[in-house]
Design a protein around this motif. Structure first.
Motif, PDB file in Angstrom:
ATOM      1  N   GLN A 162       0.827  -1.195   0.000  1.00 43.83           N
ATOM      2  CA  GLN A 162       0.000   0.000   0.000  1.00 43.83           C
ATOM      3  C   GLN A 162       0.870   1.257   0.000  1.00 43.83           C
ATOM      4  OE1 GLN A 162      -2.315   0.655   3.583  1.00 43.83           O
ATOM      5  NE2 GLN A 162      -3.951   1.658   2.425  1.00 43.83           N
ATOM      6  N   ARG A 163       1.917   1.223   0.825  1.00 46.56           N
ATOM      7  CA  ARG A 163       2.814   2.391   0.870  1.00 46.56           C
ATOM      8  C   ARG A 163       3.525   2.575  -0.470  1.00 46.56           C
ATOM      9  NH1 ARG A 163       3.911   0.408   6.090  1.00 46.56           N
ATOM     10  NH2 ARG A 163       5.844  -0.560   5.376  1.00 46.56           N
ATOM     11  N   ARG A 164       3.914   1.458  -1.066  1.00 43.07           N
ATOM     12  CA  ARG A 164       4.592   1.550  -2.355  1.00 43.07           C
ATOM     13  C   ARG A 164       3.679   2.150  -3.409  1.00 43.07           C
ATOM     14  NH1 ARG A 164       5.037  -0.710  -7.023  1.00 43.07           N
ATOM     15  NH2 ARG A 164       3.416  -2.263  -6.568  1.00 43.07           N
ATOM     16  N   LEU A 165       2.414   1.666  -3.398  1.00 48.95           N
ATOM     17  CA  LEU A 165       1.448   2.188  -4.365  1.00 48.95           C
ATOM     18  C   LEU A 165       1.189   3.668  -4.132  1.00 48.95           C
ATOM     19  CD1 LEU A 165      -1.108  -0.783  -4.518  1.00 48.95           C
ATOM     20  CD2 LEU A 165       0.514  -0.067  -6.293  1.00 48.95           C
ATOM     21  N   LEU A 166       1.098   4.037  -2.853  1.00 51.93           N
ATOM     22  CA  LEU A 166       0.875   5.460  -2.542  1.00 51.93           C
ATOM     23  C   LEU A 166       2.055   6.322  -3.010  1.00 51.93           C
ATOM     24  CD1 LEU A 166      -0.709   5.235   1.044  1.00 51.93           C
ATOM     25  CD2 LEU A 166      -1.849   5.937  -1.076  1.00 51.93           C
ATOM     26  N   SER A 167       3.254   5.776  -2.780  1.00 48.80           N
ATOM     27  CA  SER A 167       4.441   6.511  -3.227  1.00 48.80           C
ATOM     28  C   SER A 167       4.474   6.648  -4.755  1.00 48.80           C
ATOM     29  CB  SER A 167       5.696   5.797  -2.743  1.00 48.80           C
ATOM     30  OG  SER A 167       6.862   6.448  -3.234  1.00 48.80           O
ATOM     31  N   THR A 168       4.125   5.531  -5.398  1.00 46.30           N
ATOM     32  CA  THR A 168       4.083   5.558  -6.859  1.00 46.30           C
ATOM     33  C   THR A 168       3.021   6.536  -7.334  1.00 46.30           C
ATOM     34  OG1 THR A 168       4.816   3.259  -6.981  1.00 46.30           O
ATOM     35  CG2 THR A 168       3.751   4.167  -8.933  1.00 46.30           C
ATOM     36  N   GLN A 169       1.885   6.535  -6.646  1.00 43.06           N
ATOM     37  CA  GLN A 169       0.814   7.449  -7.023  1.00 43.06           C
ATOM     38  C   GLN A 169       1.252   8.900  -6.852  1.00 43.06           C
ATOM     39  OE1 GLN A 169      -2.228   6.579  -8.325  1.00 43.06           O
ATOM     40  NE2 GLN A 169      -2.474   8.792  -8.666  1.00 43.06           N
ATOM     41  N   ARG A 170       1.917   9.153  -5.726  1.00 44.20           N
ATOM     42  CA  ARG A 170       2.401  10.520  -5.504  1.00 44.20           C
ATOM     43  C   ARG A 170       3.405  10.927  -6.592  1.00 44.20           C
ATOM     44  NH1 ARG A 170       2.346   8.934   0.010  1.00 44.20           N
ATOM     45  NH2 ARG A 170       4.559   8.378  -0.139  1.00 44.20           N
TER      46      ARG A 170
ATOM     47  N   ASP B  19       1.516  11.487  -9.753  1.00 48.25           N
ATOM     48  CA  ASP B  19       0.809  12.772  -9.681  1.00 48.25           C
ATOM     49  C   ASP B  19       1.785  13.936  -9.905  1.00 48.25           C
ATOM     50  OD1 ASP B  19      -1.548  11.508  -9.235  1.00 48.25           O
ATOM     51  OD2 ASP B  19      -1.550  11.795  -7.051  1.00 48.25           O
ATOM     52  N   HIS B  20       2.969  13.811  -9.309  1.00 50.34           N
ATOM     53  CA  HIS B  20       3.967  14.875  -9.466  1.00 50.34           C
ATOM     54  C   HIS B  20       4.414  15.004 -10.927  1.00 50.34           C
ATOM     55  CE1 HIS B  20       7.291  17.502  -8.345  1.00 50.34           C
ATOM     56  NE2 HIS B  20       8.084  16.759  -9.118  1.00 50.34           N
ATOM     57  N   VAL B  21       4.645  13.822 -11.531  1.00 47.16           N
ATOM     58  CA  VAL B  21       5.058  13.841 -12.947  1.00 47.16           C
ATOM     59  C   VAL B  21       3.962  14.438 -13.812  1.00 47.16           C
ATOM     60  CG1 VAL B  21       5.601  12.397 -14.929  1.00 47.16           C
ATOM     61  CG2 VAL B  21       6.660  11.926 -12.724  1.00 47.16           C
ATOM     62  N   VAL B  22       2.735  13.990 -13.577  1.00 47.49           N
ATOM     63  CA  VAL B  22       1.619  14.473 -14.390  1.00 47.49           C
ATOM     64  C   VAL B  22       1.441  15.976 -14.231  1.00 47.49           C
ATOM     65  CG1 VAL B  22      -0.894  14.384 -14.658  1.00 47.49           C
ATOM     66  CG2 VAL B  22       0.419  12.272 -14.442  1.00 47.49           C
TER      67      VAL B  22
END
Length: 842
Positions: free
Chosen positions: A139-147, A150-153
């Motif tokens: 979950q933390r990994r997914l959240l980090s990836t999502q963040r 989001d930053h890249v986007v």
């Protein structure tokens, strides 16, 4: 009481997981601690009231929670944990003896992640805790990836949107609204026209709809598309936009579309600029006169400009990919050996390389062209060698011109003989060679005798042909080892770089004199030109080049002084005389330039009437000490150097002044002026003389021009014409030093001569030499028969006066009557002779 425990430290990238045990049963706490101790950092409490506070502090990944506790049951505590921001993500596992279905269902309702009944199986508890820990890590990994996503986007340099199957916006990364002025919360559910504007929507919408439609019918068709736009963005500027679209399934498992808009205005501008620059470079490379060939890093050709194609004989189509040596083979001009192409050296040594001198390019057709220039490596943006370029041009004509210019700089233009510059270099080389080998060399200076008279009489065209003939004859008689050079004018120098004795040099000099003296035929006319030769020998006469040349010059002067048409070696006395002559020349030039030329006047007296008929103007020159220099020391120098023209003008102007001065005191004065053949040879001599008389208001009848018998014999025919013109304008002509030469009586009778002057050499010997008396008598009788006036020069005694009168000569000049005197003294002398009538006839 709270007890915290730490699991062993492992070398993991992540920090150990936090596990919190909450149970009022100490035995149960210990059992659970033993089960999960190795899974992370374990903390526990037996007091429900401390559980929330401790969880907020530790932020555990897993909470092992009992349901039945005195202060607060587990259900309420679980709800509290899920209600806190710090603990909302913690996985709660109930460990309880309340194992009914209803209790288990209620546990999941309040947010539990798992349920384990008591008594528990340690392995089962451990496994379930491990699963929850793994889930939390993922979950933390997914959240980090999502963040990160989001930053890249949000920061990607483009406009990203996602559209559902109804083409309603579901996502937009333009949080600032800088693209189309859409606020961050104003895009969701909006149409394409609302989000992107009418212009972009109309351009993109049909393509996107068609893409979705095609995918719905056949999923194997392409699901990506791109197109180029030009539109107005939020700041009102028009931009070039690249649109990329790709189909993706939306949340309802229907086709949606991800759209990326990229501003490529700067890229397009840069590409356009690069295109223009590339086109400009192509034009330049095609227009320049040099050949240009580029290669890759392996030396294979990637480009040739048209000039290179023409020069090598290869066109670009056939040359591309060929090794540079195939298209541009080079060889040495000297020995025809192959040369390495500078491209190879530039690539290997990573530096600019110039071609070797005298490099030949062998063209495809086999021709050989002399080329030169350089090669340089080409580096990419990272500084790595990506290829090389060579620029070269045909220097065949330039090389030939350089050789020609070098030849012209070292050779006489008229005769093509070495000039002074080349001769000086060869003398220096010969002296070094002679010094090394203890040998000798000779330097000759050959000067044509009286060449100026021939040149002036027959013109420079004939003179140049004579000089070329002399050059050919000298070149023919001397060996190839000798250097025959022309120094200018009628002077030649011959270097004999190796002689066995001075006699050898004398024999060669005599051979040169004989060759030059032979009849020269120019345009059907015969010319006889003699020459004099001066010889200086190294090391006998000089040890330096300058001294060798100077001593040869002094030897030439001696040869001329000894009668010309001969050779002479250097002598110290002659050199001293030349030094003195040089000093005299400087003094003469300074006197002429500074207006310090003196003119003295000697009267000519009629013995019977005691009248002064004429005065002779005699030029005088003083040295630095103020002493008079004998005329014999500077008149000849003036004639040889051409200074006699300026000197004669100074005398003439002074004579004009004295004639004008005499007129102011009522006396008409005639002045006799000596004239050199150099003056007669001046263009427009008569016209210049008449113009001066007119300018100074002098009657030409007051001027008597004296010429020598030697001058008369040099060119009697041409001189006669000039003398006749002079007499026509009123000038009187006197023949000076008569009897010392070999004048033809036939010539004399035809020449317009007014006065014969008996040379003083005869007058001085009237009392001692019957021969002198006979000659003087003959001259007097000749003059009377030709109706010419007579003047005896050098009269110094009364006996000479009486003798001359008895012979029939009554006009005399000499110290017996007056020495030459300055102009002011002359005027006083004339005024003192109260019985003299100025201006009487002869």
């Amino acid at each position: 009481m709270l007890i915290a425990d730490s699991a062993p430290q492992h070398h993991y990238e992540e920090q150990p997981e936090q596990i919190l045990i909450v149970d009022d049963d100490v035995v149960c706490v210990r059992s659970l601690h033993a089960v999960v101790a190795e899974l992370g950092r374990v903390a526990f409490t037996t007091q429900a009231s401390d559980a929330v506070r401790l969880a907020k502090q530790l932020r555990p990944s897993v909470v092992l929670l009992d349901i039945s506790m005195p202060e607060r049951d587990g259900y309420q505590l679980c709800s509290d944990l899920k209600g806190c921001i710090e603990t909302i993500d913690a996985a709660v596992i109930f460990i309880t003896s309340n194992d009914g279905f209803e209790q288990e269902l209620k546990a999941f309702e309040v947010g539990a992640a798992d349920f384990v009944p008591k008594p528990f199986n340690p392995q089962l508890v451990k496994a379930r805790v491990q699963v929850q820990l793994a889930l939390r890590r993922e979950q933390r990994r997914l959240l980090s990836t999502q963040r990160d996503l989001d930053h890249v986007v949000k920061n990607v340099p483009g406009h990203i949107t996602f559209w559902n199957s109804d083409l309603l916006c579901q996502l937009c990364n333009d949080q600032s609204g800088k693209w189309f002025n859409v606020p961050p919360d104003g895009f969701l559910g909006k149409t394409m026209e609302d989000v992107l504007g009418e212009h972009v929507a109309k351009a993109i919408g049909p393509s996107l709809s068609q893409l979705m439609l095609n995918a719905g019918h056949d999923s194997s068709l392409t699901t990506e598309h791109s197109l180029a736009l030009n539109c107005v963005v939020a700041d009102g500027s028009r931009r070039d936009i690249h649109a990329s679209m790709a189909l993706r399934m939306d949340s309802q498992n229907r086709w949606g579309a991800l759209l990326l808009l990229t501003d490529v205005t700067a890229v397009n501008a840069t590409e356009a600029a690069l295109g223009e620059e590339r086109a400009r470079a192509q034009v330049i490379l095609s227009s320049i006169g040099d050949s240009v060939i580029a290669t890759d890093s392996s030396g294979r050709i990637t480009y040739m400009n048209p000039v290179a194609e023409t020069m090598t004989g290869w066109d670009s189509t056939n040359s591309l990919g060929q090794p540079i040596e195939t298209v541009m083979p080079l060889m040495s001009h000297e020995d025809q050996s192959p040369l390495q192409n500078p491209i190879r050296i530039a690539l290997r040594q990573e530096r600019k390389v110039g071609m070797a001198l005298d490099t030949l390019l062998v063209t495809r057709g086999g021709n050989r062209v002399t080329v030169e220039d350089s090669a340089s490596p080409i580096k990419d943006a990272e500084g790595h060698i990506s290829g090389a370029v060579i620029v070269f041009h045909d220097v065949s004509e330039a090389r030939a011109m350089a050789i020609k210019m070098t030849h012209l700089a070292q050779h006489d233009q008229l005769t093509d003989l070495p000039n002074r510059l080349l001769l000086a270099d060869r003398i220096s080389q010969a002296m070094r060679s002679a010094a090394t080998g203890h040998g000798s060399l000779a330097l000759m200076i050959l000067d044509l005798d009286h060449f100026k008279f021939v040149n002036d009489a027959h013109g420079h065209h004939v003179g140049d042909l004579i000089l070329r003939t002399v050059a050919d004859r000298l070149t023919a008689i001397f060996s190839a080892a000798a250097t025959v050079s022309r120094q200018g004018g009628d002077e030649f120098m011959i270097l004999l770089p190796e002689i066995q004795s001075p006699e050898q040099a004398r024999l060669m000099a005599q051979a040169a004199i004989d060759a030059v003296s032979s009849t020269i035929v120019i345009e059907g006319a015969d010319f006889h030109v003699g020459c004099s030769v001066g010889i200086s020998v190294y090391p006998d006469d000089a040890l330096t080049r300058e001294d060798l040349m100077r001593h040869a010059d002094s030897a030439l002067y001696r040869a001329k002084s000894d009668g010309r048409n001969r050779c002479s070696f250097h002598s110290a006395s002659i050199e001293e005389m030349l030094v003195q002559r040089s000093r005299t020349g400087k003094t003469l030039r300074a006197a002429i330039d500074g207006g310090r030329v003196e003119v003295h006047y000697q009267p000519q007296v009629d013995v019977l009437s005691q009248q002064v008929t004429t005065v002779e103007a005699l030029v005088r020159l003083r040295d630095e000490a103020g002493d008079l220099i004998p005329p014999s020391e500077f008149i000849a120098y003036a004639e040889e150097t051409g200074l006699i023209v300026a000197l004669g003008l100074a005398v003439l102007l002074d004579a004009f002044k004295q004639i004008s001065t005499a007129q102011t005191i009522g006396q008409k004065l005639h002045v006799a002026i000596n004239v050199s053949i150099v003056q007669f040879a001046q263009p427009n001599y008569l016209e210049s003389l008449c113009e001066l008389c007119a300018a100074y208001k002098i009657d030409p009848k007051c001027i008597e021009l004296e010429i020598t018998e030697g001058l008369l014999m040099k060119d009697a025919d041409n001189l006669r014409h000039l003398l006749e013109r002079l007499r026509t304008h009123g000038f009187r002509i006197a023949l000076d030093d008569f009897g010392t030469g070999y004048s033809s009586l036939a010539y004399l009778s035809q020449l317009p001569i007014d006065v014969l002057k008996i040379d003083k050499s005869f007058v001085s010997r009237l009392a001692t030499s019957h021969q002198s008396v006979s000659i003087a008598t003959a001259i007097i009788q000749l003059g009377k028969s030709l109706h010419m006036g007579l003047i005896a020069e050098g009269v110094e005694t009364q006996s000479q006066v009486d003798k001359l009168v008895s012979m029939g000569c009554t006009s005399m000049q000499g110290y017996f009557y007056a020495k030459p005197m300055p102009a002011d003294a002359l005027m006083s002398w004339l005024q003192q002779r109260s019985n003299i009538q100025i201006g009487g006839s002869y």
